[in-house]
Write an enzyme that holds these catalytic residues in place. Sequence first.
Site, PDB file in Angstrom:
ATOM      1  N   TYR A  49     -13.606  -7.209  -5.004  1.00 46.28           N
ATOM      2  CA  TYR A  49     -14.475  -7.017  -4.278  1.00 46.28           C
ATOM      3  C   TYR A  49     -16.052  -7.229  -4.931  1.00 46.28           C
ATOM      4  CZ  TYR A  49     -11.084  -6.645  -0.692  1.00 46.28           C
ATOM      5  OH  TYR A  49     -10.088  -6.617   0.275  1.00 46.28           O
TER       6      TYR A  49
ATOM      7  N   GLY B 101      -3.613 -14.888  -7.390  1.00 45.04           N
ATOM      8  CA  GLY B 101      -4.147 -15.827  -8.379  1.00 45.04           C
ATOM      9  C   GLY B 101      -4.431 -17.074  -8.221  1.00 45.04           C
TER      10      GLY B 101
ATOM     11  N   GLU C 111       0.674  -1.316   0.024  1.00 48.19           N
ATOM     12  CA  GLU C 111      -0.197  -0.049  -0.040  1.00 48.19           C
ATOM     13  C   GLU C 111       0.967   1.235   0.080  1.00 48.19           C
ATOM     14  OE1 GLU C 111      -2.849  -0.464   3.229  1.00 48.19           O
ATOM     15  OE2 GLU C 111      -4.123  -1.691   1.993  1.00 48.19           O
TER      16      GLU C 111
END
Length: 214
Positions: free
Chosen positions: A181, A144, A77
């Site tokens: 999401y 993945g 991040e």
Amino acid sequence: MDDREALRIAASRRLRDLNVYPIGILDLRFRQMTFRSTQGGPGKPRGRAVSDIRIQFATADDAGLLLQLIGQLADYERAPNAVVATEEDLRRYGFGPERHFEALLAFIDGEAAGFALFHPRFSTWLGRPGVYLEDLFVTQAARGKGVGRRLMTRLAAVAVERGWERIDFQVLDWNPARDFYRRLGLEHLGEWLRYGGDAAALHRLALEDLPDRN
């Protein structure tokens, strides 16, 4: 037996089958959460079979591993120096007498593959508890392979069993996980803006507090 009770019983049996015994209140009423999985298509895990991924609750002995994964998340991040938490902090607040969070750990072939850290919250509109997902992270080597989906589906199962009726979390605007999401049926709540303050802001505000008059 109504539909909500049937779902709670099914979730409890599923967790027992997986040898998962979460800590928390297990007899709350609930409604079905809106997790919508996609069969095939972009939401279908690729590569390693999802059943090869092992999910378990973190314990105090996992504090070091959990801190390592939190550090990797901070790197991802773009905030590598933001983590000031220590292993002792995690043990105290996650595994002490008063628990402030829980965490799920994912493993592939015995290697840590990711984690989900969460805690309960309460919805005044629903009048029922929900779950706040503080962090969800999958290591680079495990991406993945369906790890993120396994963590989210296990968290959903725990939430349903405990009677938690909604899930909330935050995602950075540039994070490609936003599409992930969406495939789970979890949408951006566009009308809401994030607000917050650090310890200094709380202390400044606390200094303005006046004693109650008798």
